[in-house]
Design a protein around this motif. Structure first.
Motif, PDB file in Angstrom:
ATOM      1  N   ASN B 210       0.836  -1.201   0.000  1.00 42.34           N
ATOM      2  CA  ASN B 210       0.000   0.000   0.000  1.00 42.34           C
ATOM      3  C   ASN B 210       0.869   1.249   0.000  1.00 42.34           C
ATOM      4  N   LEU B 212       1.839   5.288  -2.184  1.00 42.30           N
ATOM      5  CA  LEU B 212       1.432   6.356  -3.098  1.00 42.30           C
ATOM      6  C   LEU B 212       2.649   6.868  -3.875  1.00 42.30           C
ATOM      7  N   MET B 329      -3.263  14.836   4.778  1.00 46.24           N
ATOM      8  CA  MET B 329      -4.653  14.364   4.700  1.00 46.24           C
ATOM      9  C   MET B 329      -4.702  12.946   4.150  1.00 46.24           C
ATOM     10  N   LEU B 330      -3.925  12.716   3.088  1.00 45.40           N
ATOM     11  CA  LEU B 330      -3.920  11.385   2.475  1.00 45.40           C
ATOM     12  C   LEU B 330      -3.359  10.352   3.444  1.00 45.40           C
ATOM     13  N   ASN B 332      -3.519  10.454   6.784  1.00 45.64           N
ATOM     14  CA  ASN B 332      -4.548  10.164   7.786  1.00 45.64           C
ATOM     15  C   ASN B 332      -5.616   9.231   7.239  1.00 45.64           C
ATOM     16  N   PHE B 333      -5.983   9.443   5.988  1.00 44.18           N
ATOM     17  CA  PHE B 333      -7.042   8.625   5.387  1.00 44.18           C
ATOM     18  C   PHE B 333      -6.525   7.262   4.963  1.00 44.18           C
ATOM     19  N   TYR B 334      -5.360   7.232   4.298  1.00 44.72           N
ATOM     20  CA  TYR B 334      -4.957   6.026   3.579  1.00 44.72           C
ATOM     21  C   TYR B 334      -3.886   5.204   4.295  1.00 44.72           C
ATOM     22  N   ASN B 335      -3.153   5.824   5.217  1.00 45.70           N
ATOM     23  CA  ASN B 335      -2.123   5.116   5.986  1.00 45.70           C
ATOM     24  C   ASN B 335      -1.193   4.278   5.095  1.00 45.70           C
ATOM     25  N   PRO B 336      -0.545   4.931   4.114  1.00 44.16           N
ATOM     26  CA  PRO B 336       0.364   4.181   3.234  1.00 44.16           C
ATOM     27  C   PRO B 336       1.670   3.865   3.951  1.00 44.16           C
ATOM     28  N   SER B 368      -0.111   6.679  12.059  1.00 46.22           N
ATOM     29  CA  SER B 368       0.008   6.649  10.593  1.00 46.22           C
ATOM     30  C   SER B 368       1.418   6.925  10.110  1.00 46.22           C
TER      31      SER B 368
END
Lengths: 399, 399
Positions: B210, B212, B329-330, B332-336, B368
């Protein structure tokens, strides 16, 4: 109730696949199972026969009669046992006993602040499970598995809470171990929003591949379904959207940053805004309630808005617009097909939802919103216990 | 070069699985393929024998000799053909010819504004593919497949551009059909960030599940890898993060909203800020460059910062902080597990990356960022053509 077969772990892969498909479909005819498992008719028939033989499935012959064919509808066998679903929120918890087909047999609710810690809360949860079983004349040995949803970040594999901001005192505590010792059954624990997402996924019979469930309560969190599976992120923290910034000049949040959506739009912020406006004499209606009860709840604010109170309406609208601003970012990044809004505040009525939609459609790109649907989560209050029990069933089948 | 076997579509499922694992691993020993396919040793040996027999694989006996055992290293057979990778940016495009193992045989670059439209651009792309093949003494029949990365939203299944903001004139145009007619080979088209994400995934041998890849160029976009696969969202628009708002009071963006990260931190905004500061007499160094060239490029600003220019350094830092705010923000949302920064500006040096990191670590939750790594994408400029060619190979194997 007869002895429960405890041989889930010994099931063949094809049997597990069939049980999981049946779990998502609920009651299902054989042709539907053939379609979703992609097994041949003869293979499915032999797997189903073996599962009926072992006491996992039964054929109810219900409820649909199509054409001249014999109606058939497979489901988990009723006397297989029950599933326990526990849904813990910041201010109270729900305990339900469900059939393996996720029908609720009994549901109990208790007010209890989660910050009292596990030493106070967990014996109450245990006692309520016992009482609810007793009420149904069931023995704890009837339990297939227990599922728990909690309002804090959790490492799914270990079942341990990690640094839970609204659950002080729970750090490192194992809910799984506690309930496992109490009932000698497998226990599965997940974050509340993942449990709500699973409930929605089950309700939709897994027809939506990529969607979000956003809960607005004491905090704001987001359950993520990605390619048909709950997505937890690389360290289990995915969906922690409450601290996304919606206004760099906004108020200080307990996390140390400014303008987090949670600090501006979740329940405590809403109540705070209503109290301030009321004390400033701006709402006679809320003032009357405050004088009667010496406090205000989010339900009072919703009720005041329904009765035409402009202050309450403004507060709800502002919260929706801010939540929508945060969601617009998620829509641009994630391009979900649906966003489901959950939590008691979701029922603030069409005003709240309209404000959320307005923000999202204004701030997201056209291609992302072309087919986007934003609506209230379907299972309402029961989504928590259904999702928790669903988690327990699903993980038992997969184990 | 001998005739190419065109029987990819007729391969057995086990053969496809083995070829795909080999694709991700690059050169691989048999024991590694046994590990990743989870086939038995005898099954893998028979599949590999069949693939060697059909001319798909060869055993190079390279490059590792372990213990006393005979070294063996399988890879795609060199004379299987070549893959074409095309990477189109806003201001130019790259064309490369690669081996099936994704080694670059030749790479050509051309400056050309994408907004000139397909009528101008596509004949140039076609001519450059032909010239590059000729340079390598290859016939177009040697092409296995063609992969193309483009800077606009695309419906992956149909290969059609959808409402591409920086690609006016391309709406509804089919790059796939054009190149397919020109070369009589399968063509796969995807958004540039998905292609960069695939290149990174290939470089990592699919070891990260996972992550980005964020590209900062004329626009800002994000490739998403979710559970080992490129995630495109419910309508192919996922990762369009350039219009995430980082400042509600920020400047107007061409999308109609205010304070989009793209309008404040991408290349045009950086150049605009540098021009304004230079014209206001704040940077003698940039002023000298501007007088010489009558324009400023992002490279000039990077160079000025390296030479100690405070204005250039401030602009780069501000851009990094804003990109970091969006990334927080990404996270916090996606936890890559990883964020890879791509695009020419990624090489602005440690200053840019440090500013991004500072923002992300300040604004994201501890859980995160505990294991989060933020770094420059590994393949640099070549990531585009490698990812495009990788897409073509992967989809050919899967077809």
């Amino acid at each position: 109730m007869k002895t429960i077969p405890q041989n889930w772990a010994e099931l063949e892969p094809a049997e597990k696949t069939t049980l999981e498909k049946l779990f998502w479909l609920g009651y299902a005819a054989r042709h539907k199972l053939i379609e979703t498992t992609q097994f041949s008719k003869s293979k499915l028939n032999s797997v189903v026969a073996a599962l009926i033989d072992q006491g996992f499935l039964e054929d109810r012959g219900l409820p649909f009669q199509t054409g001249g064919r014999k109606a058939e509808s497979l489901c988990f066998k009723q006397d297989l046992g029950v599933v326990v679903g526990v849904y813990m929120g910041a201010t109270g918890f729900d305990v339900a006993i469900l059939t393996p087909n996720l029908e609720i047999l009994a549901l109990q609710t208790q007010v209890a602040a989660i910050r009292l810690g596990p030493g106070v809360l967990m014996p109450q949860v245990k006692a309520m499970i016992e009482a609810t079983l007793q009420h149904l004349h069931l023995n704890p040995t009837a339990i297939i598995a227990i599922g728990v949803g909690i309002p804090g970040p959790i490492e799914f594999a270990s079942g341990l809470l990690v640094d839970p901001p609204i659950m002080p005192g729970w750090e490192g505590f194992s809910i799984r171990e506690y309930l496992n010792q109490a009932f000698a059954r497998q226990v599965f624990v997940d974050n509340e929003v993942n449990v709500l997402a699973l409930a929605q996924q089950w309700h939709e019979q897994k027809n939506q591949k990529n969607f979000l469930v956003v809960k607005i309560g004491t905090g704001i969190g987001c359950g993520i379904v990605c390619n048909d599976e709950i997505y937890r992120g690389s360290s289990g923290a995915a969906g922690d959207v409450g601290h996304i910034c919606v206004d760099p000049n906004g108020p200080l949040c307990h996390c140390g940053n400014y303008g987090c959506v949670e600090a501006m739009a979740a329940r405590p912020a809403i109540i705070q805004q209503a109290l301030e406006a009321t004390r400033a004499g701006k709402s006679p209606l809320l003032n009357r309630i405050l004088e009667q009860k010496s406090e205000l709840s989010s339900e009072d604010i919703v009720q005041a808005s329904r009765e035409g109170d402009a202050v309450a309406t403004g507060i709800i609208q502002r919260s929706g617009l801010l939540v929508g601003q945060m969601l617009a970012m998620l829509v641009n990044f994630y391009n979900p097909s649906h966003i489901f809004i959950a939590g008691r505040f979701a029922h603030a009525g069409p005003l709240f939802l309209a404000a959320i939609r307005q923000s999202v459609y204004q701030r997201s790109l056209a291609l992302s919103t072309r087919h986007l649907e934003i609506r209230i989560a379907d299972l309402g209050r029961q989504g928590g216990v259904i999702g928790a029990a669903g988690l327990a069933m699903l993980e038992t089948i997969r184990s």
